[in-house]
Design an enzyme around this catalytic site. Structure first.
Site, PDB file in Angstrom:
ATOM      1  N   ARG A 134      61.499   9.538 -10.268  1.00  0.00           N
ATOM      2  CA  ARG A 134      61.327  10.641  -9.319  1.00  0.00           C
ATOM      3  C   ARG A 134      60.206  10.336  -8.332  1.00  0.00           C
ATOM      4  NH1 ARG A 134      60.821  15.105 -13.713  1.00  0.00           N
ATOM      5  NH2 ARG A 134      60.152  16.478 -12.037  1.00  0.00           N
ATOM      6  N   ARG A 147      54.472  19.752 -18.858  1.00  0.00           N
ATOM      7  CA  ARG A 147      55.076  20.982 -18.311  1.00  0.00           C
ATOM      8  C   ARG A 147      56.036  21.622 -19.311  1.00  0.00           C
ATOM      9  NH1 ARG A 147      57.522  20.797 -12.450  1.00  0.00           N
ATOM     10  NH2 ARG A 147      58.644  18.983 -13.226  1.00  0.00           N
ATOM     11  N   ARG A 183      63.833  17.468   1.228  1.00  0.00           N
ATOM     12  CA  ARG A 183      63.280  16.286   0.588  1.00  0.00           C
ATOM     13  C   ARG A 183      63.681  14.997   1.309  1.00  0.00           C
ATOM     14  NH1 ARG A 183      62.853  18.764  -4.990  1.00  0.00           N
ATOM     15  NH2 ARG A 183      61.672  17.336  -6.271  1.00  0.00           N
ATOM     16  N   LYS A 215      53.973  22.682  -6.810  1.00  0.00           N
ATOM     17  CA  LYS A 215      54.714  23.488  -5.824  1.00  0.00           C
ATOM     18  C   LYS A 215      55.225  24.800  -6.448  1.00  0.00           C
ATOM     19  CE  LYS A 215      57.668  20.172  -4.924  1.00  0.00           C
ATOM     20  NZ  LYS A 215      57.158  19.124  -5.842  1.00  0.00           N
ATOM     21  N   ARG A 237      61.862  20.319 -19.720  1.00  0.00           N
ATOM     22  CA  ARG A 237      62.969  19.813 -18.905  1.00  0.00           C
ATOM     23  C   ARG A 237      63.341  18.402 -19.357  1.00  0.00           C
ATOM     24  NH1 ARG A 237      61.299  20.869 -12.733  1.00  0.00           N
ATOM     25  NH2 ARG A 237      62.342  18.866 -12.528  1.00  0.00           N
TER      26      ARG A 237
HETATM   27  P1  ADP Z   1      56.206  20.970  -8.974  1.00  0.00           P
HETATM   28  O1  ADP Z   1      56.947  22.264  -8.723  1.00  0.00           O
HETATM   29  O2  ADP Z   1      55.516  20.466  -7.746  1.00  0.00           O
HETATM   30  O3  ADP Z   1      57.058  19.939  -9.630  1.00  0.00           O
HETATM   31  P2  ADP Z   1      54.768  22.492 -11.026  1.00  0.00           P
HETATM   32  O4  ADP Z   1      54.248  23.671 -10.304  1.00  0.00           O
HETATM   33  O5  ADP Z   1      55.920  22.688 -11.920  1.00  0.00           O
HETATM   34  O6  ADP Z   1      55.031  21.289  -9.992  1.00  0.00           O
HETATM   35  O7  ADP Z   1      53.547  21.871 -11.848  1.00  0.00           O
HETATM   36  C1  ADP Z   1      53.722  20.750 -12.714  1.00  0.00           C
HETATM   37  C2  ADP Z   1      52.919  20.967 -14.004  1.00  0.00           C
HETATM   38  O8  ADP Z   1      51.519  20.854 -13.704  1.00  0.00           O
HETATM   39  C3  ADP Z   1      53.100  22.345 -14.623  1.00  0.00           C
HETATM   40  O9  ADP Z   1      53.072  22.214 -16.025  1.00  0.00           O
HETATM   41  C4  ADP Z   1      51.898  23.153 -14.128  1.00  0.00           C
HETATM   42  O10 ADP Z   1      51.501  24.161 -15.056  1.00  0.00           O
HETATM   43  C5  ADP Z   1      50.829  22.084 -13.982  1.00  0.00           C
HETATM   44  N1  ADP Z   1      49.931  22.312 -12.824  1.00  0.00           N
HETATM   45  C6  ADP Z   1      50.250  22.815 -11.604  1.00  0.00           C
HETATM   46  N2  ADP Z   1      49.172  22.844 -10.785  1.00  0.00           N
HETATM   47  C7  ADP Z   1      48.136  22.323 -11.518  1.00  0.00           C
HETATM   48  C8  ADP Z   1      46.744  22.087 -11.233  1.00  0.00           C
HETATM   49  N3  ADP Z   1      46.196  22.365 -10.039  1.00  0.00           N
HETATM   50  N4  ADP Z   1      46.001  21.536 -12.218  1.00  0.00           N
HETATM   51  C9  ADP Z   1      46.546  21.237 -13.437  1.00  0.00           C
HETATM   52  N5  ADP Z   1      47.841  21.441 -13.747  1.00  0.00           N
HETATM   53  C10 ADP Z   1      48.627  21.973 -12.818  1.00  0.00           C
HETATM   54  P1  ADP Z   2      60.134  18.429  -9.205  1.00  0.00           P
HETATM   55  O1  ADP Z   2      59.433  18.980 -10.388  1.00  0.00           O
HETATM   56  O2  ADP Z   2      60.349  16.964  -9.235  1.00  0.00           O
HETATM   57  O3  ADP Z   2      59.580  18.897  -7.922  1.00  0.00           O
HETATM   58  P2  ADP Z   2      62.654  19.885  -8.870  1.00  0.00           P
HETATM   59  O4  ADP Z   2      62.835  20.927  -9.894  1.00  0.00           O
HETATM   60  O5  ADP Z   2      62.279  20.298  -7.497  1.00  0.00           O
HETATM   61  O6  ADP Z   2      61.648  18.845  -9.464  1.00  0.00           O
HETATM   62  O7  ADP Z   2      63.972  19.008  -8.752  1.00  0.00           O
HETATM   63  C1  ADP Z   2      64.637  18.491  -9.887  1.00  0.00           C
HETATM   64  C2  ADP Z   2      65.753  17.568  -9.438  1.00  0.00           C
HETATM   65  O8  ADP Z   2      66.715  18.303  -8.650  1.00  0.00           O
HETATM   66  C3  ADP Z   2      65.324  16.413  -8.541  1.00  0.00           C
HETATM   67  O9  ADP Z   2      64.873  15.310  -9.265  1.00  0.00           O
HETATM   68  C4  ADP Z   2      66.649  16.134  -7.789  1.00  0.00           C
HETATM   69  O10 ADP Z   2      67.570  15.424  -8.595  1.00  0.00           O
HETATM   70  C5  ADP Z   2      67.214  17.518  -7.581  1.00  0.00           C
HETATM   71  N1  ADP Z   2      66.757  18.115  -6.301  1.00  0.00           N
HETATM   72  C6  ADP Z   2      66.003  19.237  -6.136  1.00  0.00           C
HETATM   73  N2  ADP Z   2      65.793  19.494  -4.838  1.00  0.00           N
HETATM   74  C7  ADP Z   2      66.436  18.508  -4.140  1.00  0.00           C
HETATM   75  C8  ADP Z   2      66.591  18.214  -2.757  1.00  0.00           C
HETATM   76  N3  ADP Z   2      66.032  18.980  -1.801  1.00  0.00           N
HETATM   77  N4  ADP Z   2      67.300  17.122  -2.421  1.00  0.00           N
HETATM   78  C9  ADP Z   2      67.874  16.346  -3.351  1.00  0.00           C
HETATM   79  N5  ADP Z   2      67.762  16.563  -4.660  1.00  0.00           N
HETATM   80  C10 ADP Z   2      67.059  17.638  -5.078  1.00  0.00           C
END
Ligand code: ADP
Ligand code: ADP
Length: 221
Positions: free
Chosen positions: A171, A127, A88, A13, A160
């Site tokens: 999660r 990541r 969420r 995302k 992280r």
């Molecule tokens: P989210 O915001 O949904 O938690 P991230 O965008 O942070 O996910 O992506 C999670 C990890 O996976 C990051 O280290 C990112 O560089 C990697 N990643 C994202 N999209 C892809 C993909 N299509 N293929 C391989 N790795 C990916």
């Molecule tokens: P992810 O890589 O899992 O998509 P995020 O960076 O979006 O992680 O979120 C990290 C943490 O922040 C989550 O595990 C949760 O504890 C909190 N969080 C983020 N967005 C929300 C939301 N919309 N509702 C509740 N908790 C949230």
């Protein structure tokens, strides 16, 4: 045009949001980034959410709704907002709808990045993040030019605290229990478009960009 990015933790995302925001001038609002910034600044809110985040649980709806909706409503972007990580839960989604309608706006599109659980652990444990800008890398799939160093700021990348295999399991469980039901909610409203998130970052970005273009074309016709 207001867009929600939907998908499990690690689906991509944030990675895709960065690209879509650059391409379409959306205001990118990441709920995780907002919460991490609060913690870094040592605010009372930051202290209240720390325990939830570190254990992989969602923070309570009333906390996150207040923080994110305030930012959505004061967003100063003609292109619209791109929400990443919010909503969420169903109550969060309902309150987002109400707030947008109250402001004479609405949600236009929910882009769901579909990635099976088996791929999530590797994505999340690999990541890495720039500590000041939040720019996202992956040790294998999106490595920086110099290992461990942000290409843009030269700072040392961090991992992280919640990006461990153990916390990822929590999660994912929270995602399946509390977030996945939103798929039905948005599908029923005709807003949900699914994207195969198992392909490489560029291929996913191309697909998502094309979907947004199509929607913009429809809005303007
Ligand atoms: P989210 O915001 O949904 O938690 P991230 O965008 O942070 O996910 O992506 C999670 C990890 O996976 C990051 O280290 C990112 O560089 C990697 N990643 C994202 N999209 C892809 C993909 N299509 N293929 C391989 N790795 C990916
Ligand atoms: P992810 O890589 O899992 O998509 P995020 O960076 O979006 O992680 O979120 C990290 C943490 O922040 C989550 O595990 C949760 O504890 C909190 N969080 C983020 N967005 C929300 C939301 N919309 N509702 C509740 N908790 C949230």
């Amino acid at each position: 045009m207001n867009v929600v990015l939907f998908g499990p933790p690690g689906a991509g995302k944030g990675t895709q949001a960065e690209r879509l925001a650059a391409k379409f001038a959306f205001l990118h609002l990441s709920s995780g980034d907002v919460l991490r910034a609060e913690r870094k600044s040592g605010t009372e809110l930051g202290a209240r959410v720390a325990g939830y985040m570190d254990s992989g649980a969602l923070v309570p709806d009333e906390i996150i709704v207040e923080v994110i909706l305030a930012r959505v409503l004061k967003a100063d972007s003609k292109a619209g907002v791109l929400l990443d990580g919010f909503p969420r839960t169903l109550p969060q989604a309902r309150q987002l709808d109400e707030a947008l309608v109250g402001a004479g706006s609405r949600l236009d599109l929910v882009l769901s990045i579909v990635v099976p659980d088996e791929l999530i652990v590797e994505r999340i444990t690999g990541r890495r993040m720039c500590p000041s800008t939040g720019k996202i890398y992956h040790v294998k799939y999106l490595p920086p030019k110099q290992a461990g160093i942000c290409d843009e700021t030269g700072e040392e990348l961090i991992q992280r605290k919640d990006d461990t295999e153990e916390v990822v399991k929590q999660r994912l469980a929270a995602y399946h229990e509390q977030t996945e039901p939103l798929e039905v909610y948005y599908r029923q409203q005709g807003l949900l478009v699914e994207v195969d998130g198992t392909r490489d970052i560029g291929a996913v970005a191309q697909d998502m960009g094309a979907i947004v273009e199509r929607h913009l074309g429809r809005e303007n016709s």
